[in-house]
Enzyme design. Structure first.
Site, PDB file in Angstrom:
ATOM      1  N   ASN A 155       0.645  -1.302   0.140  1.00  0.00           N
ATOM      2  CA  ASN A 155       0.017  -0.033   0.007  1.00  0.00           C
ATOM      3  C   ASN A 155       0.812   1.282  -0.042  1.00  0.00           C
ATOM      4  OD1 ASN A 155       0.418  -1.214   2.673  1.00  0.00           O
ATOM      5  ND2 ASN A 155      -0.288   0.478   3.402  1.00  0.00           N
ATOM      6  N   SER A 203     -11.064  -5.366   0.984  1.00  0.00           N
ATOM      7  CA  SER A 203     -11.470  -4.211   1.477  1.00  0.00           C
ATOM      8  C   SER A 203     -12.526  -3.467   0.383  1.00  0.00           C
ATOM      9  CB  SER A 203     -10.728  -3.236   2.064  1.00  0.00           C
ATOM     10  OG  SER A 203     -11.235  -2.298   2.597  1.00  0.00           O
ATOM     11  N   THR A 243     -25.569  -8.653  12.488  1.00  0.00           N
ATOM     12  CA  THR A 243     -26.628  -8.541  11.351  1.00  0.00           C
ATOM     13  C   THR A 243     -25.760  -8.232  10.078  1.00  0.00           C
ATOM     14  OG1 THR A 243     -28.340  -8.134  12.840  1.00  0.00           O
ATOM     15  CG2 THR A 243     -28.520  -7.054  10.759  1.00  0.00           C
ATOM     16  N   CYS A 329      -2.808   5.221   8.258  1.00  0.00           N
ATOM     17  CA  CYS A 329      -2.733   4.756   9.506  1.00  0.00           C
ATOM     18  C   CYS A 329      -1.596   5.399  10.569  1.00  0.00           C
ATOM     19  CB  CYS A 329      -2.639   3.340   9.982  1.00  0.00           C
ATOM     20  SG  CYS A 329      -3.476   2.463   8.411  1.00  0.00           S
TER      21      CYS A 329
HETATM   22  C1  LIG Z   1      -6.457  -0.445   3.579  1.00  0.00           C
HETATM   23  C2  LIG Z   1      -5.541  -1.615   3.811  1.00  0.00           C
HETATM   24  C3  LIG Z   1      -6.013  -2.427   4.907  1.00  0.00           C
HETATM   25  C4  LIG Z   1      -6.898  -2.071   5.691  1.00  0.00           C
HETATM   26  O1  LIG Z   1      -8.314  -2.266   5.300  1.00  0.00           O
HETATM   27  P1  LIG Z   1      -9.596  -1.657   5.816  1.00  0.00           P
HETATM   28  O2  LIG Z   1     -10.733  -2.064   5.427  1.00  0.00           O
HETATM   29  O3  LIG Z   1      -9.466  -0.126   5.916  1.00  0.00           O
HETATM   30  O4  LIG Z   1      -9.557  -2.244   7.519  1.00  0.00           O
HETATM   31  C5  LIG Z   1      -5.073  -3.750   4.786  1.00  0.00           C
HETATM   32  N1  LIG Z   1      -4.142  -3.966   4.309  1.00  0.00           N
HETATM   33  C6  LIG Z   1      -3.826  -3.149   3.371  1.00  0.00           C
HETATM   34  C7  LIG Z   1      -2.703  -3.634   2.122  1.00  0.00           C
HETATM   35  C8  LIG Z   1      -4.540  -1.869   2.994  1.00  0.00           C
HETATM   36  O5  LIG Z   1      -4.197  -1.119   1.803  1.00  0.00           O
END
Ligand SMILES: *Cc1c(COP(=O)(O)O)cnc(C)c1O
Length: 387
Positions: A155, A203, A243, A329
């Protein structure tokens, strides 16, 4: 505000209007609002149909069984469920896990927690390009190893790990293989019938879907002894009770199908944007692109400018262009990237690294303007330093 340019798609993407329509169609009394577990009445049955159709559509894109997909709140939860779930489910078999030092915090912090309760974890170090080799993975395996967890696309750098090759090599080993595919899902082709991955995290908000929703693929779910994180009403086969958020699931599925349909066009668009931006940035002296520039997604650029700290550049551009110093983060706290550090990048290049990420809704004009402004600001900040 109107003139601000968003170049932080790796932190989150804006939703696709198509997915917003689906999401909004599952909220009110006239629409599909009911609890999908309320199967005694037609309202619930319709909601359940929408959830199951969404699951099937996502499974079709991934070429996996719909029953092997579990809805979660996002990739953080999926990573937690995969890693803790396997660790606790197979603790009597072994207590060793292999991952890499350049993973997302959702993987690293989960592993740290497991270390605190008695597991041992090997953190493989990527090379300067960002690569973890198959040999590194294989040679870290011991008779105690139960799980290998690696991300497909980083990322912060966009580096693409050869997950297919690692998955095939691990097929001969008696370990589970989990892949964090949050940055790659919908952007790279992935066929789970061909790639022997055991668990995969996605995600919604990384592929133009809503936040707060994701899923975990668990191959042959019925045969795997995954320990759930939550206990409750038994939804998702007891692996993820609570839910189901019908609207988010439907919105995510629409976004995922769209991302798969437009994958080639999105990719080509990102290549064009990357080309335009790097060409402009290369007008400057002392520009370093971090990580391998060939095996990476075009929509993420990680770059350092000699003499320039990431913070000073990000702040200078704050009112015009949204860029970041790596993962969302960590931002707020001025902390150097653990990913670049793991790759062996140090000093100015480490502290100067900024991440510029874009996507489907970024125009070539926006990139040209952003590139020009970055060049101007870097030049201005360097001149200021000389005074
Ligand atoms: C954004 C991301 C996450 C976290 O995902 P969320 O849905 O925001 O909890 C985990 N791993 C990678 C590589 C990401 O880019």
């Amino acid at each position: 505000m109107a003139n601000q340019i968003y170049l932080d798609y790796a932190a989150t993407t804006p939703m696709a209007p198509e997915a917003v329509l689906t999401l909004c169609g599952s909220l009110t009394l006239d629409d599909n609002f009911a609890n999908p577990a309320s199967l005694q009445h037609a309202f619930g049955e319709r909601a359940n149909d929408l959830v199951e159709n969404s699951r099937t559509n996502m499974a079709t894109c991934l070429n996996c069984k719909p029953g092997d997909l579990i809805f979660t709140s996002g990739a953080t939860e999926s990573n937690n469920l995969a890693i803790k779930g396997i660790a606790l489910g197979y603790r009597s078999k072994g207590q060793h896990i292999i991952t890499s030092a350049s993973e997302h915090k959702a993987v690293l912090d989960t592993c740290k927690y497991l270390e605190s309760i008695g597991f041992s974890v090997t953190y493989l170090r990527p090379d300067l390009e960002g690569q973890i080799s198959v040999e590194q993975v294989l040679s870290a395996i011991t008779s105690e190893t139960i799980l290998v967890s690696l991300m497909q696309v980083n990322n912060e750098t966009g580096y693409i790990q050869d997950i297919n090759q690692i998955a095939k090599a691990l097929e001969q080993e008696d370990v589970f293989f989990h892949v964090d595919a949050a940055q790659s899902a919908g952007k790279l082709p992935l066929d789970l019938s061909e790639t022997p991955i055991d668990l995969l995290s996605l995600s919604g908000h990384k592929f133009y879907g809503p936040k707060g929703i994701g899923c975990l693929f668990v191959r042959n779910r019925k045969k795997i002894n995954l320990t759930p994180l939550l206990h409750g009403g038994g939804q998702e086969h007891g692996l993820r009770p609570g839910t189901l958020p019908t609207h988010q699931i439907a919105g995510m599925a629409t976004a995922f199908e769209l991302a798969n349909d437009t994958q080639k066009a999105d990719y080509a668009h990102a290549v064009a944007l990357q080309h335009a931006l790097t060409k402009q940035l290369n007008k400057l002296d002392g520009v370093y692109f971090n990580g391998d520039q060939e095996h990476k997604l075009p929509n993420i650029i990680n770059v350092s400018f000699e003499q320039i700290s990431a913070d000073s550049l990000i702040i200078a551009l704050r009112d015009e262009i949204a860029i970041s110093s790596g993962s969302a983060c960590n931002s707020g706290a001025v902390e150097a990237s653990h990913v670049l550090r793991a790759m062996g990048i140090e000093g100015d290049r480490l502290y100067g690294a900024v991440r510029i990420s874009f996507g489907r809704y970024t125009s070539i004009e926006e990139i040209a303007w952003a590139g020009q402004r970055i060049v101007e600001e870097v030049t201005r900040l360097r001149e200021l330093a000389l005074e």
